[in-house]
Structure formats: structure tokens, C-alpha cells
Write an enzyme that holds these catalytic residues in place. Sequence first.
Site, PDB file in Angstrom:
ATOM      1  N   HIS A   1       3.479  -1.198   0.222  1.00 62.10           N
ATOM      2  CA  HIS A   1       4.852  -1.647   0.014  1.00 62.10           C
ATOM      3  C   HIS A   1       5.787  -0.450   0.143  1.00 62.10           C
ATOM      4  O   HIS A   1       5.828   0.427  -0.715  1.00 62.10           O
ATOM      5  CB  HIS A   1       4.967  -2.276  -1.374  1.00 62.10           C
ATOM      6  CG  HIS A   1       6.285  -2.938  -1.640  1.00 62.10           C
ATOM      7  ND1 HIS A   1       6.994  -3.624  -0.680  1.00 62.10           N
ATOM      8  CD2 HIS A   1       7.033  -3.021  -2.779  1.00 62.10           C
ATOM      9  CE1 HIS A   1       8.100  -4.118  -1.211  1.00 62.10           C
ATOM     10  NE2 HIS A   1       8.151  -3.748  -2.480  1.00 62.10           N
TER      11      HIS A   1
ATOM     12  N   SER B   1      12.745  -2.284  -1.451  1.00 63.72           N
ATOM     13  CA  SER B   1      12.354  -3.626  -1.820  1.00 63.72           C
ATOM     14  C   SER B   1      13.600  -4.447  -2.177  1.00 63.72           C
ATOM     15  O   SER B   1      14.524  -4.530  -1.364  1.00 63.72           O
ATOM     16  CB  SER B   1      11.335  -3.551  -2.959  1.00 63.72           C
ATOM     17  OG  SER B   1      10.646  -4.756  -3.092  1.00 63.72           O
TER      18      SER B   1
ATOM     19  N   ASP C   1       3.246  -4.349   4.963  1.00 64.58           N
ATOM     20  CA  ASP C   1       3.882  -4.523   3.649  1.00 64.58           C
ATOM     21  C   ASP C   1       3.561  -5.905   3.086  1.00 64.58           C
ATOM     22  O   ASP C   1       3.852  -6.921   3.719  1.00 64.58           O
ATOM     23  CB  ASP C   1       5.396  -4.355   3.786  1.00 64.58           C
ATOM     24  CG  ASP C   1       6.081  -4.128   2.454  1.00 64.58           C
ATOM     25  OD1 ASP C   1       5.806  -4.901   1.505  1.00 64.58           O
ATOM     26  OD2 ASP C   1       6.893  -3.201   2.353  1.00 64.58           O
TER      27      ASP C   1
END
Length: 519
Positions: free
Chosen positions: A488, A240, A458
Site C-alpha cells: 500500500h 491513501s 496496492d
Amino acid sequence: MSRFLRWTAAAAAVLLVAGCSGGASGGGHDEGKRGGSATGTGRTPAAQAPSATDLPATLTGQQLDWRRCKSTGDSAAPGDDWRCATLTVPLDWSKPSGTTIRLALIRARATGSHRLGSLLFNFGGPGGSGMSMMPYYAATASTLREHYDLVSWDPRGVAGSEGVRCRSDRDIEAAEAVDTTPDTPAEEKAYLQDAADFGKGCRKAAGALLAHVSTTDTARDMDLMRQVLGDRTMHYFGISYGTELGGVYAHLFPKRVGRLILDAVVDPSGDTVGQSENQARGFQRALDDYLKSTGQTPEQGSQKIVNLLRRIDAKPLPTSSGRTVTQTLAITGIVLPLYSKAGWPRLTSALKSAESGDGSQLLALADDYDERDGSGHYGTTSHSQRIISCLDDRQRPTLAQAKRLLPEFERISPVFGAFMGWDTAGWCHDWPVPGQFDTPEVSAAGAAPILLVGNTGDPATPYEGARRMADELGKGVGVELTWKGEGHGAYGNGSDCVDSAVNAYLIDGTVPKDGTVCS
């Protein structure tokens, strides 16, 4: 006020499992910022990083004192496999012999005989605590641990590393009443005043540190960490926001790149507005997939949720705790289960309960995201996230600009668009220190191949970001792997194809063909 991009897939799963008892926080973008902009785009090249020979021996010659980890106010001590230490780094990297701060590190040694070195993890945020997350993630990374020491840390300004708390628990709870999609001039004023008050609290709490918590500062911390850990090159797993951090590191230190894996990739070409659009698009996609799984069309299901949110905006929902669910808390509660497909049943139950007039389940989900425990204590991830992202982001869209953007945001996402559109103006409004760039510089000519994993489902970092990161890293550097999945992040999320490719890259140095797709 919250942005969404903080948590990795693993962290979301932990929250979903633990969430039945409540506790977690509303914070900002993760992992995301930046794309088409109301204020123009531009890129500020990172200043030249000091070389190892430019640093004082008091920094480069540190011997880390690894000891058993202690519990903290927000988490219990990990098991016997883990050891913790502190690393001294400059407060201001332009003055490496000046004032210093200390960073908290955690490590578990490699279990196999063929050790490749240290593998450094950043789980996202910005502002996520590696100290608390690394032990949870160790089971997912067990194959990697056979060959690497697993290492993570709390970046500067986060938790155990000079962590910043910008407002009290009481003030956080009071701010839940602020309408983050204001409908009247009075609500607009209150929205901006709350943002300004938060910034003032951060300045008071952080002092000089507030101007030195950028992604660039942390990337330089990482390279000193690499040197002190005794590694010739950097082996790194970024998830991320950690992918943006990895890209900035590769730009600053291309010749020190070893094996870098970037999973759930932030789009480095997106500016403040563009990243908000990306996230609105990503969460709407994830919601659409969820709605299809329940037998609803995305259009009908989204409109049903929009109508529910409008009713909550007019009259917050009661809960069994005596607190009420505002529109902002409801949106936050809807967002959390979209981070992982495992959370979808919990979302179904919460929406059904809310439709019948009880907001208790939505509140529990929002509290999970907001790191709120049963005693009313909130974690600090949202504070750290904001001080880092507002120092990174130079753009400051005005309220008038945000209003002009709202129709496009609502076209992208009927459910999340208005929230993300208003957020462009509120997140860093009247921030005490100026931002550093419009978009991060990640070009890394001459670096070894870097593997990027994008997930088509995602919600927080839409999969298009992986291709854009590959393009900006440069020809022969960025290698894209796509997974047609949900949630995610991709590694450890159920795809043997992804896991095998990542393991082969990190352990054997095998680089998959650019554009490989795992379905």
C-alpha cells in the site's frame, strides 16, 4: 465490523514490526468509498469556501505556540526534534465567527539551509493520527526534510483533535462475536443492530461535532493551517485517504495549490458500492500475488482460505489467550499482512497455524489492525474513520440491495467479496446524520500540476484510481506515475525510480511525463 483502507504502507510496516506483541484495530474502508452503485450516483459540488478575507482575525492571525510534545494515552512523546501546537478552527465553516474547536499539530523544522516552506502530511484513514505517525515517517522523508518543515496533524474528530470514542473496550470486544457475513435472519438482525448501536454511541460521544467532521471540513482546516504556518501555497503529501483529501483541497482552493503529491490514490469516481468493489478487487489481487509467491495457484490457494473461513464461521478457533477467532477476526488478520510484502511470511505462518486448529497468530494480526494492546485497550482510529466516512457518503444501500450485490462481489473476490458486499449495508446503517455526497468533487481547473503515484500491487487503493483521479482533476493538472510493485503506497517502499521522481517534484518542481512507469 471493519473496513479496510486505513493505513499507509509505513504504518502497516510499523504494525507488522510491533505486531509480535499485539495491538491495533479493525476499522473501515480507507481509504475508500464509492464506484458502480445500487442506489445511483451523483456528485454534489462543494460549497464555496470562505476566502482568507472572510475569516475573522482571531483565526487568521493566530500565533502557534510550539512546545515539546507530550505523551498521550496511545503513544509516547516523540524525540527532541518535534514540537507540538494547537490550531483553532471553526466548528462549522459556514459560521467562521461561531463556535470553535482545536486541532493538534506536530512539526519538525527543515534541516537544510534552502527551506521551501512547510510540507503537510496526511497518512490516511480516514481517521489516522498524524501526530503519532509523523515521527515514524520522518526517516522515510529525510531527504524532503532537508528542504521542508515536516508538519502533520490529527484531523477534526481524530485522537488529539476532539477525538471521538463511540463505544467502550468491553463493547468493542463483545462486538467481535457479531457475524459480518450473516447467514440467518437472526444474524442479519444482530448485524444491523450492532451498526445502529455504534452510530448511537458516536452521536452521544461527539454531539454537534458529528455533523462537522467531513473531508470538506478538513480541507478547509488545511487552508487555514497553510495561512497560519506562513505559506503562500500549499505543499502537501497525501497517502491513501489523504489523496482524496488532497483532491478535495485542490478543488476548493485550486489557486493555492503548490506542490501536491498523492500516493496510493483513492478512485474519486467510485461511490459506496464501487469503492467496496475496488477494495475487494485490490485485496484479492494482493492475495493472488502472495499465493503465487508460495507456489500455489490463486484459484487453489483462495479456495483453501475460503474453506478455512467457512470452518471458522461454523466454529471459531481457540487461541492461547482464551479468546476465540471469529470469521471476521480471521479476515482482518489475513488483510493486515497484505498491506506490505514484508508481512507475507507472517501470513504464511498464521494460516499454517490456523489450519492446524490454533488461531493465536491470526488473532495477533487482527489485534494489530484493530489497535488492541495487551491489556485489551483499543485505539480509536476505527471510530474516527467511520464518523468521517459516513458523513461524507450520502448513499445508504439497504440489506436487500447488499444481498443482490453479493454474487458480483464474490466473483470479484472469493475471499473478501462477501465481507465487502455486506459492509455496503452495515457500515453506515441508521447513521445519525446524513451523508454529504455520492462521490467527492476533485476537479481543479487552473491548479498547478499534481503528481499522482499508483502501485499496481496496492491492495487498499487499486492502481486504476490514480488514472481516474488524474482525469477528474483535469487536463494539465493530474500527472500519473505508475510503479509495478507490491504493498500500500509507493514512496519509500523500495523503488529508487519512484523516490527520485517524487523528490525531484517536491524539491525542484520537476514534473515527470504523465504516464511514466517505474518497474
